[in-house]
Design an enzyme around this catalytic site. Structure first.
Site, PDB file in Angstrom:
ATOM      1  CB  SER A 466      -1.270  -0.048   1.218  1.00 44.45           C
ATOM      2  OG  SER A 466      -1.684   0.959   1.204  1.00 44.45           O
ATOM      3  CG  ASP A 477       7.612   5.195 -11.623  1.00 40.04           C
ATOM      4  OD1 ASP A 477       7.704   5.278 -11.806  1.00 40.04           O
ATOM      5  OD2 ASP A 477       6.483   5.717 -10.956  1.00 40.04           O
ATOM      6  CE  LYS A 491      -5.984  -3.362   0.624  1.00 40.09           C
ATOM      7  NZ  LYS A 491      -6.000  -1.820   0.154  1.00 40.09           N
TER       8      LYS A 491
END
Length: 693
Positions: A466, A477, A491
């Site tokens: 999460s 990124d 998740k």
């Protein structure tokens, strides 16, 4: 012969008549429960993230799911039972939308009759005395969920006779006497029978709703009024207990993860994917068999006052023979905020005879003191604030890089994941959240400046979930640092809890996406350099859950790059592989993961021949023990005599300082410690490669 057939026909007619009487007398739905079903159907159709259509096609999936919820191992119902209620295959959609639950409850009553009859059969058979021949070549299949439904009671009698024989053989192999075996099995089945007989109408609704919501995704669920008192009871225990997150796994309750800083986590005796067989209180309380017991009932048994002891009989995750159990003890306690607070240390790495300092910040959870924050207090505790303080401590010690350890961090407050990313980037987006209508909200860091702009690595594992995945994904990124370890949980969905007129529904309403546009759902975050893992992704993780929502992507957002770590990955990977080739812990991790997978794939059944069973168990455990002792000798530790002794031994070694490696471990398990040390080495490689360019 004619008389026998006639007698059997008469007996069957009487049995069917008895079933119909019991069905009429069994649990029946109340008006509140009918209304709850209607509201659940409306919530799924109009509120769920996915495009849910409750129609005949859905009904077929829901009926199959209901059969799995009730009898996944095909051990109670017969083919004709399924055929007699085959109308539900195309009518469950109408039943749930209209609250017409009578036929569903009738099916459950029929199923309950089968279960009660079987448990009574087992009790009677045990009471008659067990005199099994353990010299035959019989074997028992371990997994029957894909087996066809039995065509006759005789076929199920044969299956259950093997199951009973296996239960007695298992107890015999654990050195129980014949009298002890008989008492243990009598109590086990009698207790199960007593629990089944206490099933009420609300229990039936919960089971039916589990099938209804489970067709959509694994995190959407109906909570009864009683379950609603403990949010997300299907996945966690109260923090005033042992601190373990639990889930159903067929007839078992399985540990999905441990609460950081909780009693189970600190004890080192309980691990993810362990299955709980029995629960006992204090030192000598009776062990209550919980196989087949409802999850909330297991939770109630495990809960207890702070300072008291709970005993758990478990099937260890590493055990290949699922009948081989182990008893552990955990002292109940309350998880304190301090136990989950971020903390730091300095790891010294030797390179070419020179010491180098790498800072380690462990972040067990994403937390915030909401009450203090909402009250406007200026010094409220939060993950971001605590990490910022640890960064300043490490900078003062002139570390050359910082590792953020997010292993076993199951998430928490989304706002903290966003703000913590802001400690390492100068403003920018952090995560996209897409709702059921396709609308995307963009969250990000709005504060100018950074707390740390130096070399960075994020260490994750399968239990990083999460908010941890949002953080690791953003760092990756942005090119802000390296992500190392094993693939994360996966998740990437958001749930909300809403009140119904009767009970509550936890509903998946949105999905997380990285700024690159990729979802964290199902696939998780893939590290730049992968470490071997003892956690089987087929047992733990989003991809291991039935009907998990798929991975997909949305449009990426605009963001700047802070670096290009991928330029150095080939060189980093080469250096990493050279280092771990002879590292005892990494060699063990790789070989143990391969061995466990091979043994699980090979063992689809177990022998009911006592000598053969013992040989198979000994062969499997000797392979595992040989691997463990190879690692221990390389580390200067005393070898173990028994594979079962390995559970929790690593923590004992660290605490007792049996070697220089263990003595420096700060009470971390040696394998966890090895991962941390290697991460520091990789980060130092990264620092030096960048400097060389």
């Amino acid at each position: 012969m004619t008389l026998t057939v006639a007698a059997r026909h008469a007996a069957m007619c009487l049995l069917l008549l008895a079933w119909s009487v019991v069905a009429l007398a069994g649990p029946t739905p109340t008006d509140d429960q009918r209304q709850a079903a209607i509201e659940v159907a409306e919530s799924l159709q109009y509120g769920h993230y996915a495009d849910v259509e409750i129609n005949d096609e859905w009904s077929q999936r829901a009926f199959k799911r209901l059969l799995d919820v009730l009898d996944e191992q095909r051990a109670y119902l017969l083919r004709r039972d399924i055929d007699n209620f085959s109308d539900l295959e195309t009518s469950l959609d109408d039943a749930v939308k209209n609250g017409d639950l009578d036929r569903v409850y009738a099916f459950y009553s029929h199923y309950q009759d089968r279960v009660e009859a079987r448990l009574q059969w087992l009790v009677d058979k045990v009471d008659q005395g067990l005199d099994y021949d353990y010299t035959t070549n019989e074997r028992l299949a371990l997994d029957r969920k894909d087996s066809p439904w039995a065509g006759s009671e005789e076929a199920l009698d044969d299956l259950w006779n093997k199951r009973l024989k296996n239960a007695a053989l298992t107890l015999s192999l654990s050195d129980q006497s014949a009298e002890e075996i008989q008492k243990t099995l009598h109590d086990r089945y009698a207790n199960q029978l007593n629990r089944v007989r206490q099933t009420n109408a609300e229990d039936v609704l919960v089971l039916f709703m589990a099938a209804v919501t489970g067709t959509v995704d694994p995190h959407t669920e109906y909570l009864s009024p009683q379950q609603g008192e403990s949010f997300d009871i299907q996945m966690r225990l109260s923090l005033e207990g042992i601190g373990a997150l639990l889930q159903n796994d067929g007839e078992y309750v399985k540990v999905s993860s441990l609460v950081p800083g909780g009693p189970a986590d600190k004890s080192g005796v309980l691990q993810p994917a362990d299955r709980i067989v029995a629960v006992g209180q204090d030192k000598d309380g009776e062990m209550v068999n919980v196989v087949g017991m409802r999850l909330d009932e297991v939770v109630d048994l495990i809960r207890g006052p702070k300072g008291s002891t709970v005993r758990l009989e478990i099937i260890p995750a590493k055990a290949v023979d699922v009948t081989r159990t182990q008893e552990i003890r955990i002292t109940r306690d309350t998880v304190k905020l301090e136990d989950q607070a971020a903390h730091s240390q300095v790891e010294e790495v030797q390179r070419d005879g020179q010491p180098h300092k790498i800072g380690i910040i462990t972040v067990p959870a994403f937390y915030v003191d909401f009450d203090a924050w909402q009250a406007g207090e200026s010094d409220y505790r939060s993950t971001t604030r605590d990490v910022a303080k640890e960064i300043e401590k490490l900078k003062a010690q002139n570390v050359e890089g910082i590792v953020l350890d997010l292993r076993n961090n199951g998430g928490g407050a989304l706002q903290e994941a966003n703000s913590m990313i802001g400690l390492f980037i100068d403003r920018g987006p952090t995560v996209q959240v897409r709702d059921a209508r396709g609308r995307i909200n963009l969250y990000g860091d709005t504060d100018a400046g950074v707390a740390y702009d130096g070399p960075l690595a994020v260490l994750v594992n399968r239990l990083s979930a999460s908010a941890s995945e949002i953080f690791a994904g953003a760092i990756q990124d942005y090119g802000r640092g390296l992500v190392l370890g094993s693939r994360t949980f996966g998740k990437g969905t958001v749930q909300t809890l809403s009140d119904l007129s009767h009970g509550q529904i936890k509903l998946t309403r949105a999905k997380f996406y990285r700024i690159s546009g990729e979802s964290t759902q199902h696939r998780g975050v893939e590290p730049d350099i992968l470490y071997p893992s003892l956690i089987d992704p087929d047992q733990i993780g989003e991809s291991a859950l039935d009907n998990a929502l798929p991975w997909d992507r949305v449009r990426p957002v605009q963001y700047r790059l802070y670096g290009e770590p991928w330029r150095y990955l080939e060189a980093l990977q080469d250096r990493h592989e050279q280092r771990i080739a002879n590292d005892p812990d990494f060699v063990y991790l790789e070989k143990q993961a391969q061995l466990s997978k091979r043994l699980r794939e090979q063992q689809t059944s177990i022998s009911l021949n006592k000598e053969q069973r013992q040989r198979e168990m000994d062969a499997q455990e000797s392979e595992q023990l040989a691997l463990e002792n190879q690692r221990r000798r390389s580390l200067g530790l005393e070898p173990l005599d028994n594979w079962v002794d390995a559970r929790g031994q690593e923590s004992d070694d660290a605490a007792n300082g049996e070697s220089e490696q263990a003595a420096d471990s700060d009470d971390a398990e040696p394998i966890d410690r090895a991962e941390l040390q290697e991460t520091a080495q990789i980060l130092l490689d990264y620092v030096q490669l960048k400097q060389a360019h």
